[in-house]
Write a protein that holds these residues in place. Structure first.
Motif, short mmCIF file in Angstrom:
data_model
loop_
_atom_site.label_atom_id
_atom_site.label_comp_id
_atom_site.label_asym_id
_atom_site.label_seq_id
_atom_site.Cartn_x
_atom_site.Cartn_y
_atom_site.Cartn_z
N ASN A 47 63.28 -27.45 38.82
CA ASN A 47 63.02 -26.54 37.70
C ASN A 47 62.34 -25.27 38.20
OD1 ASN A 47 63.65 -28.35 35.19
ND2 ASN A 47 62.30 -29.60 36.49
N PRO A 48 63.08 -24.35 38.79
CA PRO A 48 62.46 -23.10 39.22
C PRO A 48 61.82 -22.37 38.04
CG PRO A 48 64.69 -23.31 40.08
CD PRO A 48 64.52 -24.40 39.06
N LEU A 173 71.75 -28.58 38.88
CA LEU A 173 70.93 -27.37 38.72
C LEU A 173 70.23 -27.45 37.37
CD1 LEU A 173 73.34 -24.49 39.84
CD2 LEU A 173 71.23 -25.14 40.99
N SER A 177 67.31 -22.06 36.08
CA SER A 177 67.60 -21.45 37.38
C SER A 177 68.90 -20.66 37.35
CB SER A 177 67.67 -22.52 38.47
OG SER A 177 68.74 -23.43 38.23
N ASN A 180 68.67 -17.19 35.22
CA ASN A 180 68.09 -16.02 35.87
C ASN A 180 69.10 -15.27 36.74
OD1 ASN A 180 65.58 -16.56 34.75
ND2 ASN A 180 64.92 -17.83 36.46
#
Length: 235
Positions: A47-48, A173, A177, A180
């Motif tokens: 989880n960026p 993913l 992320s 963005n």
């Protein structure tokens, strides 16, 4: 644009206070709350986030240890009761250093500084020419997509599903992320859905129709969606 923020602090009252502050700032979205560095490390692997609110003195792994371990560091704001770490914080390129107890006004100023920095980064990236396609890794393949063909992207736990008129592909993913990295015609309408405005056939109350599929518009994303819809010269 909403910025994803992660709170990491071993003290429940501090986590509660910072969560309340985040909820008061319109362009922030709370991605998660962790009670120690190891928990945060596991969270950030899938989880960026854009901004990290990070305590320093924590059991198991300190905030400084966490930053030293992370290969891709989010923009970080230290939140601590110990001012002796200030110099170390700036050595690690943190954007700000908040002393507990943190007032909302001081918190807001730190966030404004972080958002300004992130906005400059986005502007710099926008000046370079970008390709009209991207690649996604699946379990056994690397698949090419043109942005223009993607109708929607759906979150499915730790996976996302990319939906086009002819195929649906899963990839490991997070929705945040990939959000963005998407161009302006994509808009998030729900915590689980991003849609491509080029493919919208109808907007029906709180749903978007694309082909034969209906996608829900949640209350949290409704205003941003209809603003973008209006920007498309809606008559």
């Amino acid at each position: 644009m909403n910025y994803q923020i992660l709170i990491v602090d071993d003290e429940p009252p501090a986590r509660k206070l910072l969560s309340d502050y985040v909820s008061k700032v319109g362009h922030l979205e709370l991605a998660g709350v962790c009670s120690n560095g190891e928990e945060a490390m596991d969270f950030l692997k899938i989880n960026p986030v854009d901004i990290l609110l990070l305590d320093i003195r924590m059991p198991l792994m300190t905030g400084i240890d966490l930053l030293n371990e992370l290969p891709d560091k989010p923009l970080t704001i230290f939140v601590t009761a110990y001012e002796e770490y200030a110099v170390k914080g700036y050595e690690l390129d943190v954007i700000d250093y908040l002393m507990k107890p943190v007032s909302f006004e001081r918190f807001r100023k730190a966030i404004e500084k972080a958002v300004e920095y992130l906005s400059v980064q986005v502007s710099a990236e926008d000046t370079t020419e970008k390709p009209d396609y991207f690649f996604i890794k699946t379990d056994t393949r690397i698949v090419k997509f043109f942005y223009s063909e993607v109708q929607a992207i759906e979150a499915q736990r730790e996976y996302i599903k990319i939906i086009t008129p002819t195929r649906k592909i899963l990839s490991l993913l997070s929705l945040t992320s990939i959000a963005n990295a998407l161009p302006g015609e994509f808009v998030r309408i729900h915590r689980s859905f991003i849609i491509n405005m080029r493919h919208i056939d109808e907007v029906q109350s709180n749903e978007v129709l694309i082909g034969e599929d209906l996608y829900p518009i949640s209350r949290n994303y409704r205003d941003d969606f209809f603003k973008k819809l209006g920007d498309r010269k809606l008559l």
